[in-house]
Design a protein around this motif. Structure first.
Motif, PDB file in Angstrom:
ATOM      1  N   ASP A 177      95.128  -2.072  43.070  1.00  0.00           N
ATOM      2  CA  ASP A 177      95.434  -1.941  44.496  1.00  0.00           C
ATOM      3  C   ASP A 177      96.063  -3.215  45.047  1.00  0.00           C
ATOM      4  OD1 ASP A 177      94.448   0.618  44.456  1.00  0.00           O
ATOM      5  OD2 ASP A 177      92.506   0.107  45.328  1.00  0.00           O
ATOM      6  N   LEU A 178      95.535  -4.371  44.631  1.00  0.00           N
ATOM      7  CA  LEU A 178      96.089  -5.640  45.099  1.00  0.00           C
ATOM      8  C   LEU A 178      97.528  -5.823  44.621  1.00  0.00           C
ATOM      9  CD1 LEU A 178      93.012  -8.005  44.585  1.00  0.00           C
ATOM     10  CD2 LEU A 178      93.989  -7.260  46.764  1.00  0.00           C
ATOM     11  N   LYS A 179      97.772  -5.469  43.364  1.00  0.00           N
ATOM     12  CA  LYS A 179      99.130  -5.589  42.824  1.00  0.00           C
ATOM     13  C   LYS A 179     100.077  -4.633  43.542  1.00  0.00           C
ATOM     14  CE  LYS A 179      97.539  -7.023  38.242  1.00  0.00           C
ATOM     15  NZ  LYS A 179      97.408  -6.646  36.808  1.00  0.00           N
ATOM     16  N   MET A 180      99.604  -3.414  43.798  1.00  0.00           N
ATOM     17  CA  MET A 180     100.440  -2.427  44.476  1.00  0.00           C
ATOM     18  C   MET A 180     100.777  -2.891  45.891  1.00  0.00           C
ATOM     19  SD  MET A 180      99.808   1.668  44.852  1.00  0.00           S
ATOM     20  CE  MET A 180      98.313   1.471  45.832  1.00  0.00           C
ATOM     21  N   GLN A 181      99.797  -3.464  46.584  1.00  0.00           N
ATOM     22  CA  GLN A 181     100.045  -3.967  47.934  1.00  0.00           C
ATOM     23  C   GLN A 181     101.072  -5.094  47.924  1.00  0.00           C
ATOM     24  OE1 GLN A 181      96.212  -5.017  49.538  1.00  0.00           O
ATOM     25  NE2 GLN A 181      95.395  -2.945  49.282  1.00  0.00           N
ATOM     26  N   ALA A 182     100.982  -5.963  46.908  1.00  0.00           N
ATOM     27  CA  ALA A 182     101.940  -7.066  46.803  1.00  0.00           C
ATOM     28  C   ALA A 182     103.349  -6.537  46.542  1.00  0.00           C
ATOM     29  CB  ALA A 182     101.517  -8.014  45.679  1.00  0.00           C
ATOM     30  N   ILE A 183     103.450  -5.535  45.671  1.00  0.00           N
ATOM     31  CA  ILE A 183     104.761  -4.946  45.373  1.00  0.00           C
ATOM     32  C   ILE A 183     105.345  -4.283  46.614  1.00  0.00           C
ATOM     33  CG2 ILE A 183     105.952  -3.170  44.036  1.00  0.00           C
ATOM     34  CD1 ILE A 183     103.852  -3.672  41.812  1.00  0.00           C
TER      35      ILE A 183
END
Length: 241
Positions: A147-153
């Motif tokens: 989720d954190l990676k997706m939010q950053a992307i």
């Protein structure tokens, strides 16, 4: 999320010793089965199953002959995960063999040795439930990281889309985010961003999108393998960012 056959085999090896196999008559087997149920039913994730339809006889015997059937002493359902639509329990069977020994089947795996003490089966149940809890905790951790990676992307994509003026859509699976860039009403292309490489991909994303859009605007057309179209409601419009 599922416990693998290899993990089930290890749980059986670690907990069923076979050091001093019990020899039990039918009455003793019933008593030990009731003792087992009394000790494990209070545990969260354990449920008695008096109408088991998944009992499978273990195979053995000399010259490949089918041995006499084992007697099912009791069946227990061990909860794995409530988010698995096809199977959310593993069956544990306590069996009495024709040689008057007690064996355990966990899922489709049979203990490598007969039971020496009913406490071994209790320990096996607890070890299984501990393994389930560990897997659930690992799954939660992986989901948070994803989720954190997706939010950053998405934050980076929104910034680029707003500044460069293009619409986009996204699709997500367990390992990647698919970024679909709209070129026209009928044309679009996709960039696949693996979550485990997003730090390397993000700094290059704007340059890649600009190059592809400029190439398209010059008259070059792409042939993609996207199997579906995208409705207007699915696009994130750069004017709305």
């Amino acid at each position: 999320m599922s416990i693998t056959s290899r993990s089930l085999q290890k749980l059986l090896r670690d907990n069923i010793s076979g050091e001093k196999p019990l020899n039990v008559d039918p009455e003793q087997a019933r008593e030990l089965a009731e003792e087992l149920l009394a000790r494990v039913e209070p545990l969260a994730g354990v449920k008695r199953n008096d109408n088991c339809h998944h009992y499978s006889r273990f195979q053995g015997g000399a010259n490949g002959d089918k041995p006499p059937s084992n007697t099912l002493c009791c069946s227990i359902l061990l909860e794995e995960s409530s988010d698995r639509w096809y199977r959310d329990h593993t069956h544990l069977h306590l069996l009495r063999s024709p040689e008057e020994q007690l064996w355990v089947e966990l899922g489709r795996e049979r203990s490598p040795a007969p039971v020496s003490d009913i406490g071994e089966v209790v320990a096996l149940v607890k070890a299984f439930l501990k393994r389930v809890d560990q897997q659930k905790a690992q799954a939660v951790k992986r989901q948070k990281q994803k989720d954190l990676k997706m939010q950053a992307i998405l934050a980076q994509v929104r910034k680029i889309a707003k500044e460069d003026g293009f619409d986009f859509a996204t699709e997500v699976d367990t390992i990647k985010l698919k970024l679909i860039i709209r070129l026209s009403d009928n044309d679009y292309f996709a960039i696949l961003i693996p979550f485990n490489q997003f730090k390397e991909v993000l700094p290059k994303l704007r340059t890649a999108i600009q190059a592809l859009r400029e190439t398209y605007n010059s008259g070059v057309r792409f042939k993609t393998h996207l199997k579906r179209g995208y409705r207007r409601s699915e696009w994130i419009r750069h004017q709305d960012l």
